[in-house]
Write a protein that holds these residues in place. Structure first.
Motif, mmCIF file in Angstrom:
data_model
loop_
_atom_site.group_PDB
_atom_site.id
_atom_site.type_symbol
_atom_site.label_atom_id
_atom_site.label_comp_id
_atom_site.label_asym_id
_atom_site.label_seq_id
_atom_site.Cartn_x
_atom_site.Cartn_y
_atom_site.Cartn_z
ATOM 1 N N VAL A 66 5.686 -2.992 -11.819
ATOM 2 C CA VAL A 66 5.899 -1.559 -12.102
ATOM 3 C C VAL A 66 7.279 -1.184 -11.574
ATOM 4 C CG1 VAL A 66 5.093 0.799 -11.689
ATOM 5 C CG2 VAL A 66 3.452 -1.076 -11.699
ATOM 6 N N ILE A 67 8.092 -0.558 -12.429
ATOM 7 C CA ILE A 67 9.421 -0.103 -12.000
ATOM 8 C C ILE A 67 9.450 1.419 -12.064
ATOM 9 C CG2 ILE A 67 11.931 -0.208 -12.453
ATOM 10 C CD1 ILE A 67 10.844 -2.979 -11.825
ATOM 11 N N ILE A 68 9.835 2.042 -10.958
ATOM 12 C CA ILE A 68 9.908 3.513 -10.928
ATOM 13 C C ILE A 68 11.358 3.928 -11.155
ATOM 14 C CG2 ILE A 68 9.392 5.587 -9.579
ATOM 15 C CD1 ILE A 68 7.436 3.739 -7.948
ATOM 16 N N ALA A 69 11.572 4.714 -12.205
ATOM 17 C CA ALA A 69 12.944 5.093 -12.575
ATOM 18 C C ALA A 69 13.019 6.590 -12.872
ATOM 19 C CB ALA A 69 13.407 4.264 -13.779
ATOM 20 N N THR A 70 12.503 7.358 -11.924
ATOM 21 C CA THR A 70 12.518 8.825 -12.039
ATOM 22 C C THR A 70 13.357 9.377 -10.884
ATOM 23 O OG1 THR A 70 10.530 8.880 -10.693
ATOM 24 C CG2 THR A 70 10.213 8.895 -13.074
ATOM 25 N N PRO A 71 13.697 10.666 -10.892
ATOM 26 C CA PRO A 71 14.436 11.243 -9.754
ATOM 27 C C PRO A 71 13.644 11.062 -8.449
ATOM 28 C CG PRO A 71 14.479 12.729 -11.638
ATOM 29 C CD PRO A 71 13.516 11.628 -11.987
ATOM 30 N N VAL A 72 14.360 10.852 -7.327
ATOM 31 C CA VAL A 72 13.688 10.385 -6.110
ATOM 32 C C VAL A 72 12.645 11.341 -5.513
ATOM 33 C CG1 VAL A 72 15.060 8.454 -5.256
ATOM 34 C CG2 VAL A 72 15.921 10.733 -4.932
ATOM 35 N N ASN A 73 12.755 12.640 -5.744
ATOM 36 C CA ASN A 73 11.736 13.560 -5.204
ATOM 37 C C ASN A 73 10.360 13.353 -5.830
ATOM 38 O OD1 ASN A 73 13.286 14.825 -3.329
ATOM 39 N ND2 ASN A 73 13.154 16.857 -4.232
ATOM 40 N N SER A 74 10.325 12.693 -6.987
ATOM 41 C CA SER A 74 9.035 12.498 -7.664
ATOM 42 C C SER A 74 8.309 11.250 -7.158
ATOM 43 C CB SER A 74 9.255 12.387 -9.177
ATOM 44 O OG SER A 74 10.057 11.257 -9.469
ATOM 45 N N PHE A 75 8.966 10.445 -6.302
ATOM 46 C CA PHE A 75 8.402 9.135 -5.932
ATOM 47 C C PHE A 75 7.045 9.230 -5.229
ATOM 48 C CE2 PHE A 75 11.948 5.742 -6.090
ATOM 49 C CZ PHE A 75 12.435 6.263 -7.271
ATOM 50 N N GLN A 76 6.879 10.212 -4.337
ATOM 51 C CA GLN A 76 5.618 10.280 -3.590
ATOM 52 C C GLN A 76 4.434 10.507 -4.544
ATOM 53 O OE1 GLN A 76 5.528 12.598 0.016
ATOM 54 N NE2 GLN A 76 3.304 12.494 0.130
ATOM 55 N N ALA A 77 4.608 11.479 -5.437
ATOM 56 C CA ALA A 77 3.520 11.782 -6.389
ATOM 57 C C ALA A 77 3.268 10.572 -7.287
ATOM 58 C CB ALA A 77 3.902 13.002 -7.215
ATOM 59 N N ILE A 78 4.327 9.858 -7.651
ATOM 60 C CA ILE A 78 4.153 8.703 -8.542
ATOM 61 C C ILE A 78 3.418 7.565 -7.816
ATOM 62 C CG2 ILE A 78 5.436 6.849 -9.719
ATOM 63 C CD1 ILE A 78 7.331 9.093 -10.712
ATOM 64 N N LEU A 79 3.819 7.293 -6.569
ATOM 65 C CA LEU A 79 3.137 6.221 -5.822
ATOM 66 C C LEU A 79 1.666 6.571 -5.593
ATOM 67 C CD1 LEU A 79 5.889 5.136 -3.256
ATOM 68 C CD2 LEU A 79 5.139 3.931 -5.317
ATOM 69 N N VAL A 102 12.810 6.194 0.232
ATOM 70 C CA VAL A 102 11.842 5.511 -0.636
ATOM 71 C C VAL A 102 10.907 4.648 0.226
ATOM 72 C CG1 VAL A 102 11.619 3.741 -2.437
ATOM 73 C CG2 VAL A 102 13.337 5.536 -2.677
ATOM 74 N N ILE A 103 11.490 3.968 1.205
ATOM 75 C CA ILE A 103 10.673 3.123 2.097
ATOM 76 C C ILE A 103 9.719 3.993 2.926
ATOM 77 C CG2 ILE A 103 10.795 1.564 4.106
ATOM 78 C CD1 ILE A 103 13.389 0.405 2.799
ATOM 79 N N GLN A 104 10.256 5.115 3.418
ATOM 80 C CA GLN A 104 9.422 6.042 4.215
ATOM 81 C C GLN A 104 8.223 6.535 3.398
ATOM 82 O OE1 GLN A 104 11.855 9.306 5.395
ATOM 83 N NE2 GLN A 104 11.503 8.945 7.557
ATOM 84 N N ILE A 105 8.502 6.923 2.147
ATOM 85 C CA ILE A 105 7.455 7.457 1.271
ATOM 86 C C ILE A 105 6.415 6.371 0.965
ATOM 87 C CG2 ILE A 105 7.016 8.300 -1.088
ATOM 88 C CD1 ILE A 105 9.850 9.702 -0.789
ATOM 89 N N ALA A 106 6.903 5.151 0.697
ATOM 90 C CA ALA A 106 5.980 4.049 0.391
ATOM 91 C C ALA A 106 5.076 3.775 1.589
ATOM 92 C CB ALA A 106 6.758 2.805 -0.002
ATOM 93 N N LYS A 107 5.639 3.801 2.801
ATOM 94 C CA LYS A 107 4.828 3.563 4.001
ATOM 95 C C LYS A 107 3.782 4.667 4.162
ATOM 96 C CE LYS A 107 8.058 0.869 6.817
ATOM 97 N NZ LYS A 107 9.109 0.937 7.842
ATOM 98 N N LEU A 108 4.191 5.888 3.850
ATOM 99 C CA LEU A 108 3.286 7.036 3.953
ATOM 100 C C LEU A 108 2.115 6.888 2.982
ATOM 101 C CD1 LEU A 108 3.431 9.977 5.360
ATOM 102 C CD2 LEU A 108 4.136 10.741 3.093
#
Ligand SMILES: NC(=O)C1=CN([C@@H]2O[C@H](COP(=O)(O)OP(=O)(O)OC[C@H]3O[C@@H](n4cnc5c(N)ncnc54)[C@H](O)[C@@H]3O)[C@@H](O)[C@H]2O)C=CC1
Ligand SMILES: O=C(O)C(=O)Cc1ccc(O)cc1
Length: 284
Positions: A66-79, A102-108
């Motif tokens: 899975v590759i995430i290619a959206t603006p970075v603020n959307s990453f938490q909701a996407i993960l 991105v790493i912080q959000i993924a860990k969260l």
């Protein structure tokens, strides 16, 4: 060859990445997910993706990556959205312009950094966004930075590295901290300067644009970049961006003082050193 890849956000960077993968025969099936069906339909018509769905559980069925290619603020909701539908065998990566956040959000979201989540940032792009700007050659001869963590799986780093290298990219590995500091200087600061210059001009004299030459057009090109994307980059790398804005303000102050004090020689020397550095950097 990868059997099935899911791309979340089929715009300039995500679209260019999967178009490159298809062109280099590195993937059999690309399945797209986005918020707008019209973007996905267009991407399918253009042959950039093979399939799409607006239902994430359908999209993630049997994917290896899975590759995430959206603006970075959307990453938490996407993960949070993808987490229930993937197991730990699935490789995750992204193309976001900031890496620490991105790493912080993924860990969260996952409780710890998943071993097969390898953050990535292609240092290539355009001031244009969207599927219409897709270019399968965009990453040829360009640098791509991977920022794995201490828990990253070595084999997954090699797989992701291999995909980018087949697109002609020069892959480099560094820490997220080093990435965010370097990119704040080389990419985020110039965008702030371009937006700032435009803001300065329009608030001082909206007619000034009638009197610009090529230099102004070169310098301000990146102020045509997507505003939401750059809002998100600033929100996700605030400390480093502010540090380099403040550092740059000191340089402007120095130049201003040289002019005020009529220091012709020192000004010429500063310009000469800057010119030589630029000429050397871009001649090779
Ligand atoms: N534009 C550039 O030159 C570069 C951008 N990047 C990074 O790449 C990422 C994507 O940027 P671009 O491709 O330029 O943007 P883009 O605007 O061309 O494409 C983004 C796509 O994501 C979709 N999208 C937005 N929010 C979504 C959400 N919550 N769920 C699903 N889909 C969503 C949009 O509809 C659009 O199709 C950003 O994180 C950016 O920081 C990295 C390198 C260069
Ligand atoms: O348009 C340009 O020249 C850019 O600098 C594009 C760009 C934008 C964001 C990135 O994270 C990397 C590259």
């Amino acid at each position: 060859m990868i059997d099935r890849i899911c791309i979340i956000g089929v715009g300039l960077i995500g679209g260019s990445f999967v178009a490159g993968l298809k062109q280099t025969n590195q993937v059999k099936t690309v399945i797209g997910f986005s918020r707008q069906e019209s973007h996905l339909r267009k991407a399918q018509e253009m042959g950039i993706i093979d399939e799409y769905s607006l239902d994430i559980s359908q999209v993630l069925k049997q994917v290896q990556m899975v590759i995430i290619a959206t603006p970075v603020n959307s990453f938490q909701a996407i993960l949070e959205m993808i987490k229930p539908h993937i197991d730990e065998s699935v490789i995750i990566s992204d193309v976001g312009s900031t890496k620490g956040s991105v790493i912080q959000i993924a860990k969260l979201v996952f409780g710890q950094m998943p071993a097969k989540f390898i953050p990535a940032h292609p240092i290539a792009g355009k001031e244009k966004s969207g599927i219409e700007a897709v270019d399968a050659q965009l990453f040829n001869h360009k640098r791509v930075v991977l920022t794995p963590t201490e828990s990253s799986d070595i084999q997954t780093i090699a797989i992701l590295s291999g995909l980018w290298k087949e697109l002609g990219a020069k892959v480099e590995i560094m820490t997220d901290k080093k990435h965010d500091d370097l990119l704040a200087m080389t990419s985020h600061l110039p965008h702030m300067l371009a937006y700032g210059l435009m803001d300065y001009l329009i608030s001082n004299n909206p007619y000034a644009c009638r009197y610009v030459a090529g230099g102004f057009k070169d310098f301000s090109r990146i102020a045509s970049s997507d505003a939401l994307m750059w809002r998100d980059i600033c929100i996700n790398n605030p400390k480093e961006i502010v540090k380099h804005i403040e550092g740059y303000q000191k340089t402007l102050e120095k130049i201003s003082n040289l002019i005020k004090n009529n220091k012709a020689e020192a000004l010429e020397q500063l310009f000469q050193e800057a010119k030589s550095a630029r000429d050397n950097w871009f001649s090779s």
